[in-house]
Design a protein around this motif. Structure first.
Motif, PDB file in Angstrom:
ATOM      1  N   LYS A   1       0.820  -1.214   0.000  1.00 14.66           N
ATOM      2  CA  LYS A   1       0.000   0.000   0.000  1.00 14.66           C
ATOM      3  C   LYS A   1       0.852   1.261   0.000  1.00 14.66           C
ATOM      4  CE  LYS A   1      -4.288  -1.722   2.082  1.00 14.66           C
ATOM      5  NZ  LYS A   1      -5.203  -1.621   3.246  1.00 14.66           N
ATOM      6  N   ARG A   2       2.003   1.214   0.663  1.00 16.03           N
ATOM      7  CA  ARG A   2       2.896   2.371   0.662  1.00 16.03           C
ATOM      8  C   ARG A   2       3.368   2.679  -0.759  1.00 16.03           C
ATOM      9  NH1 ARG A   2       7.775   0.487   3.278  1.00 16.03           N
ATOM     10  NH2 ARG A   2       8.219  -0.227   1.163  1.00 16.03           N
ATOM     11  N   CYS A   3       3.697   1.619  -1.514  1.00 19.89           N
ATOM     12  CA  CYS A   3       4.139   1.817  -2.895  1.00 19.89           C
ATOM     13  C   CYS A   3       2.997   2.323  -3.770  1.00 19.89           C
ATOM     14  CB  CYS A   3       4.690   0.509  -3.457  1.00 19.89           C
ATOM     15  SG  CYS A   3       6.180  -0.065  -2.615  1.00 19.89           S
ATOM     16  N   ILE A   4       1.797   1.814  -3.528  1.00 24.60           N
ATOM     17  CA  ILE A   4       0.634   2.283  -4.279  1.00 24.60           C
ATOM     18  C   ILE A   4       0.381   3.759  -3.978  1.00 24.60           C
ATOM     19  CG2 ILE A   4      -1.871   2.044  -4.544  1.00 24.60           C
ATOM     20  CD1 ILE A   4      -1.449  -0.971  -3.948  1.00 24.60           C
ATOM     21  N   TYR A   5       0.488   4.122  -2.713  1.00 24.13           N
ATOM     22  CA  TYR A   5       0.276   5.526  -2.324  1.00 24.13           C
ATOM     23  C   TYR A   5       1.250   6.444  -3.055  1.00 24.13           C
ATOM     24  CZ  TYR A   5       0.646   9.846   0.303  1.00 24.13           C
ATOM     25  OH  TYR A   5       0.718  11.171   0.633  1.00 24.13           O
ATOM     26  N   ASN A   6       2.532   6.080  -3.051  1.00 21.08           N
ATOM     27  CA  ASN A   6       3.536   6.944  -3.686  1.00 21.08           C
ATOM     28  C   ASN A   6       3.287   7.090  -5.186  1.00 21.08           C
ATOM     29  OD1 ASN A   6       4.967   7.409  -1.291  1.00 21.08           O
ATOM     30  ND2 ASN A   6       6.183   5.557  -1.543  1.00 21.08           N
ATOM     31  N   THR A   7       2.839   6.003  -5.813  1.00 22.99           N
ATOM     32  CA  THR A   7       2.559   6.034  -7.246  1.00 22.99           C
ATOM     33  C   THR A   7       1.313   6.862  -7.552  1.00 22.99           C
ATOM     34  OG1 THR A   7       3.579   3.845  -7.495  1.00 22.99           O
ATOM     35  CG2 THR A   7       2.165   4.611  -9.289  1.00 22.99           C
ATOM     36  N   VAL A   8       0.231   6.590  -6.844  1.00 22.57           N
ATOM     37  CA  VAL A   8      -1.026   7.302  -7.084  1.00 22.57           C
ATOM     38  C   VAL A   8      -0.869   8.790  -6.767  1.00 22.57           C
ATOM     39  CG1 VAL A   8      -3.437   7.530  -6.329  1.00 22.57           C
ATOM     40  CG2 VAL A   8      -2.457   5.267  -6.763  1.00 22.57           C
ATOM     41  N   ASN A   9      -0.068   9.108  -5.764  1.00 24.63           N
ATOM     42  CA  ASN A   9       0.163  10.505  -5.400  1.00 24.63           C
ATOM     43  C   ASN A   9       0.740  11.296  -6.572  1.00 24.63           C
ATOM     44  OD1 ASN A   9       0.371  12.759  -3.580  1.00 24.63           O
ATOM     45  ND2 ASN A   9       2.548  12.335  -3.395  1.00 24.63           N
ATOM     46  N   ILE A  10       1.640  10.661  -7.340  1.00 20.47           N
ATOM     47  CA  ILE A  10       2.214  11.319  -8.519  1.00 20.47           C
ATOM     48  C   ILE A  10       1.176  11.377  -9.648  1.00 20.47           C
ATOM     49  CG2 ILE A  10       3.946  11.071 -10.343  1.00 20.47           C
ATOM     50  CD1 ILE A  10       4.993  12.213  -7.698  1.00 20.47           C
ATOM     51  N   VAL A  11       0.426  10.296  -9.830  1.00 20.36           N
ATOM     52  CA  VAL A  11      -0.597  10.274 -10.880  1.00 20.36           C
ATOM     53  C   VAL A  11      -1.585  11.425 -10.692  1.00 20.36           C
ATOM     54  CG1 VAL A  11      -2.543   8.969 -11.823  1.00 20.36           C
ATOM     55  CG2 VAL A  11      -0.404   7.789 -11.283  1.00 20.36           C
ATOM     56  N   LEU A  12      -1.995  11.630  -9.454  1.00 18.20           N
ATOM     57  CA  LEU A  12      -3.005  12.652  -9.185  1.00 18.20           C
ATOM     58  C   LEU A  12      -2.472  14.073  -9.379  1.00 18.20           C
ATOM     59  CD1 LEU A  12      -4.768  11.151  -6.033  1.00 18.20           C
ATOM     60  CD2 LEU A  12      -5.569  11.132  -8.405  1.00 18.20           C
TER      61      LEU A  12
END
Length: 301
Positions: free
Chosen positions: A265-276
């Motif tokens: 989930k930490r990796c997903i958060y970091n990725t989605v944070n950039i996408v957004l």
């Protein structure tokens, strides 16, 4: 979009019945030199961008304001071609004059390399929703046998030479992303290295973006094991380009408990944070707007 001398666009593509015709991955590399000829369908379209001088030549200018302007120009072309992340600048150290990609890199001096990468990032990321990917993190000293090389070095050499440029770029410009390298560092694959990806980049330098692997890092290694789950544990957020074996490895290690849901989930958060924050969304603003105290190295007289 790859770099480093501007955007590495595929110069032509076909549209058939309103759909872009899919092409072989190799067709996008080196002008299609390595791919087999493909029958063209539909209408052919061409696209071109600005070629900028290679990194070594830019660094010889010692002109950070000029490099910022070059970066901003690239950022506007990224905006034009709907590109969020530029896979550049390359900023490895000129350790050996025979390194096959030295022309992409700035210098044998980590201070100069860091200042150039920071200036380029500040320019690109001035454009709303666009960002750089500083690479190759870290100790990528050769192209020959780059999948099998192991950089053996002391912590002092690592910190003062090979990490210093990346540290300057992160602290001074907060690039949207970092790309890890193919090589091992003291026996640990760079993509699976917790000490560099998490302890150094995030905990010590305050890196706030996403970290990605170089392409096929987990699938074509020559020595040791570099796994997708190992990338997650290390704090390497994205496995590129992502293959079925990577999905199976992550699912297996989640089931075994060797990879935790919190790490994933930490990796997903970091990725989605950039996408957004990307230019794929209306109303995107400069990524730099959320950070204070940037550009300190470049403004010290």
């Amino acid at each position: 979009m790859d770099g480093p001398a501007g955007l590495r666009l595929k110069r032509e593509y076909q549209v058939d019945n309103g759909e872009i015709v899919a092409s072989d991955f190799l067709a996008a590399l080196e002008g299609g030199f390595f791919s087999k000829p493909q029958e063209k369908r539909g209408t052919t379209y061409y696209q071109f961008c600005t070629a900028i001088p290679v990194g070594t030549l830019l660094a010889q200018s010692w002109d950070v304001e000029l490099i910022k302007r070059v970066g901003e120009m690239i950022g506007h072309e990224m905006e034009l071609f709907n590109v969020t992340l530029w896979l550049a600048p390359g900023m490895n150290i000129h350790r050996n004059p025979l390194c096959g990609r030295n022309f992409e890199y700035y210098s044998e001096d980590p201070l100069l390399a860091g200042m150039m990468a920071a200036a380029m990032t500040l320019g690109v990321q001035k454009v709303p929703g666009c960002g750089t990917t500083i690479k190759h993190f870290a100790c990528n000293n050769q192209e020959d046998n780059r999948m099998g090389s192991d950089s053996i070095l002391s912590e002092r050499a690592l910190r003062e030479i090979y990490l210093k440029g990346f540290e300057i770029a992160v602290k001074d410009a907060q690039p949207m992303s970092i790309m890890t390298s193919y090589n091992l560092i003291n026996g640990v694959h760079a993509a699976n290295c917790y000490d560099t990806c998490t302890k150094a980049a995030r905990d010590e330098w305050g890196f706030a973006g996403a970290i990605m692997t170089d392409w096929t890092t987990t699938n074509v290694q020559i020595q040791g094991e570099c796994t997708a789950a190992g990338c997650m544990r290390a704090g390497n957020d994205m496995v590129m380009p992502g293959l079925p074996e990577d999905h199976e490895n992550i699912k297996k290690e989640l089931a075994d408990g060797t990879l935790t849901m919190a790490e994933l989930k930490r990796c997903i958060y970091n990725t989605v944070n950039i996408v957004l924050q990307s230019n794929m969304y209306e109303g995107a603003v400069s990524y730099l707007d959320q950070f204070d105290d940037l550009d300190t190295y470049l403004t010290v007289k």
